[in-house]
Design a protein around this motif. Structure first.
Motif, PDB file in Angstrom:
ATOM      1  N   THR A 158      -7.502 -61.334  -6.127  1.00 46.64           N
ATOM      2  CA  THR A 158      -7.954 -60.624  -4.937  1.00 46.64           C
ATOM      3  C   THR A 158      -6.851 -59.710  -4.437  1.00 46.64           C
ATOM      4  O   THR A 158      -5.675 -59.952  -4.659  1.00 46.64           O
ATOM      5  CB  THR A 158      -8.335 -61.616  -3.833  1.00 46.64           C
ATOM      6  OG1 THR A 158      -7.212 -62.437  -3.540  1.00 46.64           O
ATOM      7  CG2 THR A 158      -9.498 -62.499  -4.273  1.00 46.64           C
ATOM      8  N   HIS A 159      -7.238 -58.650  -3.770  1.00 42.22           N
ATOM      9  CA  HIS A 159      -6.273 -57.676  -3.280  1.00 42.22           C
ATOM     10  C   HIS A 159      -6.085 -57.841  -1.778  1.00 42.22           C
ATOM     11  O   HIS A 159      -7.037 -58.070  -1.036  1.00 42.22           O
ATOM     12  CB  HIS A 159      -6.766 -56.255  -3.585  1.00 42.22           C
ATOM     13  CG  HIS A 159      -6.998 -56.016  -5.047  1.00 42.22           C
ATOM     14  ND1 HIS A 159      -5.979 -55.771  -5.925  1.00 42.22           N
ATOM     15  CD2 HIS A 159      -8.143 -56.006  -5.788  1.00 42.22           C
ATOM     16  CE1 HIS A 159      -6.481 -55.605  -7.151  1.00 42.22           C
ATOM     17  NE2 HIS A 159      -7.789 -55.739  -7.088  1.00 42.22           N
ATOM     18  N   ALA A 160      -4.842 -57.746  -1.326  1.00 38.81           N
ATOM     19  CA  ALA A 160      -4.557 -57.867   0.100  1.00 38.81           C
ATOM     20  C   ALA A 160      -5.201 -56.705   0.841  1.00 38.81           C
ATOM     21  O   ALA A 160      -5.252 -55.588   0.350  1.00 38.81           O
ATOM     22  CB  ALA A 160      -3.042 -57.866   0.328  1.00 38.81           C
ATOM     23  N   GLN A 161      -5.713 -57.012   2.014  1.00 37.35           N
ATOM     24  CA  GLN A 161      -6.363 -55.993   2.818  1.00 37.35           C
ATOM     25  C   GLN A 161      -5.713 -55.941   4.189  1.00 37.35           C
ATOM     26  O   GLN A 161      -5.338 -56.962   4.758  1.00 37.35           O
ATOM     27  CB  GLN A 161      -7.862 -56.286   2.974  1.00 37.35           C
ATOM     28  CG  GLN A 161      -8.656 -56.100   1.691  1.00 37.35           C
ATOM     29  CD  GLN A 161     -10.091 -56.517   1.892  1.00 37.35           C
ATOM     30  OE1 GLN A 161     -10.395 -57.685   1.891  1.00 37.35           O
ATOM     31  NE2 GLN A 161     -10.960 -55.551   2.083  1.00 37.35           N
ATOM     32  N   HIS A 162      -5.588 -54.738   4.707  1.00 34.96           N
ATOM     33  CA  HIS A 162      -5.045 -54.574   6.045  1.00 34.96           C
ATOM     34  C   HIS A 162      -6.043 -55.140   7.043  1.00 34.96           C
ATOM     35  O   HIS A 162      -7.267 -54.957   6.886  1.00 34.96           O
ATOM     36  CB  HIS A 162      -4.788 -53.089   6.327  1.00 34.96           C
ATOM     37  CG  HIS A 162      -4.049 -52.852   7.599  1.00 34.96           C
ATOM     38  ND1 HIS A 162      -4.685 -52.764   8.820  1.00 34.96           N
ATOM     39  CD2 HIS A 162      -2.714 -52.712   7.848  1.00 34.96           C
ATOM     40  CE1 HIS A 162      -3.785 -52.553   9.775  1.00 34.96           C
ATOM     41  NE2 HIS A 162      -2.587 -52.523   9.209  1.00 34.96           N
ATOM     42  N   PRO A 163      -5.559 -55.861   8.091  1.00 36.39           N
ATOM     43  CA  PRO A 163      -6.489 -56.439   9.067  1.00 36.39           C
ATOM     44  C   PRO A 163      -7.461 -55.429   9.641  1.00 36.39           C
ATOM     45  O   PRO A 163      -8.598 -55.769   9.972  1.00 36.39           O
ATOM     46  CB  PRO A 163      -5.537 -56.996  10.143  1.00 36.39           C
ATOM     47  CG  PRO A 163      -4.273 -57.315   9.403  1.00 36.39           C
ATOM     48  CD  PRO A 163      -4.164 -56.249   8.353  1.00 36.39           C
ATOM     49  N   GLY A 164      -7.050 -54.153   9.743  1.00 34.64           N
ATOM     50  CA  GLY A 164      -7.925 -53.143  10.320  1.00 34.64           C
ATOM     51  C   GLY A 164      -9.140 -52.851   9.472  1.00 34.64           C
ATOM     52  O   GLY A 164     -10.135 -52.307   9.955  1.00 34.64           O
ATOM     53  N   SER A 165      -9.092 -53.208   8.162  1.00 32.43           N
ATOM     54  CA  SER A 165     -10.226 -52.958   7.281  1.00 32.43           C
ATOM     55  C   SER A 165     -11.164 -54.150   7.174  1.00 32.43           C
ATOM     56  O   SER A 165     -12.155 -54.110   6.457  1.00 32.43           O
ATOM     57  CB  SER A 165      -9.724 -52.593   5.876  1.00 32.43           C
ATOM     58  OG  SER A 165      -9.059 -53.702   5.287  1.00 32.43           O
ATOM     59  N   LEU A 166     -10.855 -55.237   7.889  1.00 29.34           N
ATOM     60  CA  LEU A 166     -11.655 -56.454   7.843  1.00 29.34           C
ATOM     61  C   LEU A 166     -12.617 -56.505   9.029  1.00 29.34           C
ATOM     62  O   LEU A 166     -12.338 -55.972  10.104  1.00 29.34           O
ATOM     63  CB  LEU A 166     -10.736 -57.681   7.887  1.00 29.34           C
ATOM     64  CG  LEU A 166      -9.688 -57.789   6.778  1.00 29.34           C
ATOM     65  CD1 LEU A 166      -8.753 -58.961   7.048  1.00 29.34           C
ATOM     66  CD2 LEU A 166     -10.360 -57.964   5.417  1.00 29.34           C
ATOM     67  N   THR A 167     -13.742 -57.161   8.841  1.00 31.11           N
ATOM     68  CA  THR A 167     -14.707 -57.341   9.928  1.00 31.11           C
ATOM     69  C   THR A 167     -14.244 -58.485  10.816  1.00 31.11           C
ATOM     70  O   THR A 167     -14.061 -59.610  10.335  1.00 31.11           O
ATOM     71  CB  THR A 167     -16.102 -57.669   9.373  1.00 31.11           C
ATOM     72  OG1 THR A 167     -16.537 -56.610   8.519  1.00 31.11           O
ATOM     73  CG2 THR A 167     -17.107 -57.854  10.499  1.00 31.11           C
ATOM     74  N   PRO A 168     -14.034 -58.239  12.117  1.00 30.49           N
ATOM     75  CA  PRO A 168     -13.594 -59.311  13.021  1.00 30.49           C
ATOM     76  C   PRO A 168     -14.583 -60.470  13.032  1.00 30.49           C
ATOM     77  O   PRO A 168     -15.797 -60.277  12.844  1.00 30.49           O
ATOM     78  CB  PRO A 168     -13.525 -58.623  14.387  1.00 30.49           C
ATOM     79  CG  PRO A 168     -13.386 -57.168  14.073  1.00 30.49           C
ATOM     80  CD  PRO A 168     -14.145 -56.940  12.807  1.00 30.49           C
ATOM     81  N   LEU A 169     -14.075 -61.657  13.248  1.00 30.37           N
ATOM     82  CA  LEU A 169     -14.908 -62.852  13.218  1.00 30.37           C
ATOM     83  C   LEU A 169     -16.038 -62.775  14.246  1.00 30.37           C
ATOM     84  O   LEU A 169     -17.183 -63.140  13.958  1.00 30.37           O
ATOM     85  CB  LEU A 169     -14.030 -64.083  13.489  1.00 30.37           C
ATOM     86  CG  LEU A 169     -14.652 -65.452  13.233  1.00 30.37           C
ATOM     87  CD1 LEU A 169     -15.090 -65.606  11.785  1.00 30.37           C
ATOM     88  CD2 LEU A 169     -13.655 -66.555  13.604  1.00 30.37           C
ATOM     89  N   GLU A 170     -15.728 -62.274  15.448  1.00 34.24           N
ATOM     90  CA  GLU A 170     -16.745 -62.192  16.500  1.00 34.24           C
ATOM     91  C   GLU A 170     -17.877 -61.244  16.094  1.00 34.24           C
ATOM     92  O   GLU A 170     -19.056 -61.515  16.337  1.00 34.24           O
ATOM     93  CB  GLU A 170     -16.126 -61.724  17.819  1.00 34.24           C
ATOM     94  CG  GLU A 170     -15.063 -62.657  18.388  1.00 34.24           C
ATOM     95  CD  GLU A 170     -13.721 -62.546  17.691  1.00 34.24           C
ATOM     96  OE1 GLU A 170     -13.557 -61.619  16.849  1.00 34.24           O
ATOM     97  OE2 GLU A 170     -12.845 -63.382  17.965  1.00 34.24           O
ATOM     98  N   LYS A 171     -17.520 -60.132  15.453  1.00 34.32           N
ATOM     99  CA  LYS A 171     -18.528 -59.171  15.013  1.00 34.32           C
ATOM    100  C   LYS A 171     -19.373 -59.765  13.887  1.00 34.32           C
ATOM    101  O   LYS A 171     -20.598 -59.557  13.836  1.00 34.32           O
ATOM    102  CB  LYS A 171     -17.859 -57.878  14.553  1.00 34.32           C
ATOM    103  CG  LYS A 171     -18.840 -56.779  14.157  1.00 34.32           C
ATOM    104  CD  LYS A 171     -18.112 -55.490  13.802  1.00 34.32           C
ATOM    105  CE  LYS A 171     -19.109 -54.405  13.392  1.00 34.32           C
ATOM    106  NZ  LYS A 171     -18.406 -53.146  13.044  1.00 34.32           N
ATOM    107  N   ALA A 172     -18.730 -60.498  12.990  1.00 32.68           N
ATOM    108  CA  ALA A 172     -19.456 -61.133  11.888  1.00 32.68           C
ATOM    109  C   ALA A 172     -20.474 -62.141  12.421  1.00 32.68           C
ATOM    110  O   ALA A 172     -21.612 -62.210  11.943  1.00 32.68           O
ATOM    111  CB  ALA A 172     -18.476 -61.821  10.942  1.00 32.68           C
TER     112      ALA A 172
END
Length: 374
Positions: free
Chosen positions: A2-16
């Motif tokens: 797996t490739h590391a991802q910047h937190p800004g490119s991840l879907t926040p838990l609350e939004k998910a």
């Protein structure tokens, strides 16, 4: 890999979670035979039609007497009875005019003569009519899962069925490289304990076509896939879901479990869980369990609040799942974001540090979800 991802490119838990619960309503209740209802979430308050017990009942074996007739009785000044008392076993209906039960050591008989060697209080050794439950009292509470003790109360009350919400949950398992399905079995047991009816369907292969072939025939209230969510060459669960029309948020701001995805498929919520046990559990706790509880109409799960024994440090932008062990009157952090099997086995509770927090200082009171909650 797996490739590391910047937190800004991840879907926040609350939004998910909001995406997962969008438009979701509790499933319809149905009467379930009491014998198979344990673990299900009660859909509505169930009130007692009559009091329990129906009559004054002996709770010990002994002699049924009237406390008024025994005033002043002692071994030095026994009270002689003109009429021999009635013997009752525990569970027997109390004879008319009797309001207490004395054991054999407190009553002496010699032929027709009966001497009582002790006083008694009204109600001693007796359960009064309605002493267990009053008529109209709720014996089962809406939103609460049926425990063994609830089952006992329901049986005593003479209930044959219980109105329960049981969401139908399907788990599609993607074959692992080792051939085992330990993660899927673990999630299935978690969900079954949470009141779901579980169907587990193994995909015939790890490729997208094999997974999609299973997904196209699934009808349920909550769909989970287990495995194949990463960026490896043979990881195809996300592609298979997308091919079937799932609207997904892939790559979540939760650690462990970043490769998971959530969304909707044919109007039902879907969660794609990673195959690793710790990653799957973290996503299940933070997203799967809330979705199942919502479908079941379950009341909010209870937490235990204790101060931290030491600091928890968390990276910004990602919700870190923390395992905790109770040490005296404190929570001792065992693991943060990387949950080994050893720590999972030792943990008493868990919590998620929000993505907008950098952690909690030692001594901070923290509400955690119990893992050993019976």
């Amino acid at each position: 890999m797996t490739h590391a991802q910047h937190p800004g490119s991840l879907t926040p838990l609350e939004k998910a979670l909001a995406l997962l619960l969008d438009g979701l309503a509790p499933v319809a209740p149905r009467p379930i035979p009491l014998a198979t209802a344990q673990g299900g979430v009660v859909a509505e308050n169930v009130a007692l039609r009559h009091r329990l017990p129906l009559y004054d009942m002996a709770v010990v074996d002994g002699w049924a007497l009237s406390a008024y007739d025994l005033v002043g009785a002692s071994s030095y000044a026994p009270v002689m009875l003109a009429v021999s008392p009635a013997w009752v076993d525990a569970g027997d209906r109390m004879p008319e005019g009797c309001d207490c039960v004395l054991d054999t050591a407190q009553v002496e008989t010699a032929g027709a003569m009966v001497h009582v060697l002790a006083e008694a209080l009204p109600g001693q050794g007796v359960r009064r009519a309605g002493g267990d439950l009053k008529e109209g009292q709720s014996v089962l509470q809406a939103g609460e899962p049926l425990r063994a003790i609830d089952m006992m109360v329901a049986r005593t009350a003479g209930l044959d069925t219980v109105p329960v919400r049981r969401p139908r949950m399907t788990i599609v398992t993607v074959p692992s490289a080792t051939g085992d399905a330990v993660t899927a079995h673990m999630i299935a047991e978690e969900a079954r304990h949470g009141g779901a009816d579980i169907t587990v369907i193994p995909a015939p292969g790890r490729d997208a076509a094999s997974i999609a072939a299973v997904l196209k025939d699934v009808t349920c209230d909550l769909l989970l896939t287990v495995g194949g969510t990463g960026a490896g060459r043979s990881d195809a669960a996300i592609s298979a879901l997308t091919e079937q029309g799932a609207q997904l948020a892939h790559s979540l701001a939760v650690q462990p479990g970043r490769t998971a995805a959530v969304g909707q498929l044919n109007g039902s919520p879907v969660i794609a869980l990673p195959g690793a046990p710790d990653q799957a559990l973290a996503v299940w706790w933070t997203l799967g369990r809330p979705a199942l509880d919502h479908l079941a109409g379950r009341s909010a799960r209870r937490t235990l609040t204790l101060p931290l024994a030491r600091k928890i440090s968390s990276g910004p932008g990602v919700a870190d799942v923390v395992l905790l062990q109770q040490a005296d009157d404190h929570w001792m952090p065992l693991a943060i974001g990387d949950l080994s099997l050893q720590h999972l086995a030792q943990a008493d509770a868990w919590l998620a540090v929000p993505g907008d927090s950098e952690g909690h200082a030692a001594g901070t009171p923290c509400a955690a979800y119990l893992l050993r909650d019976c």
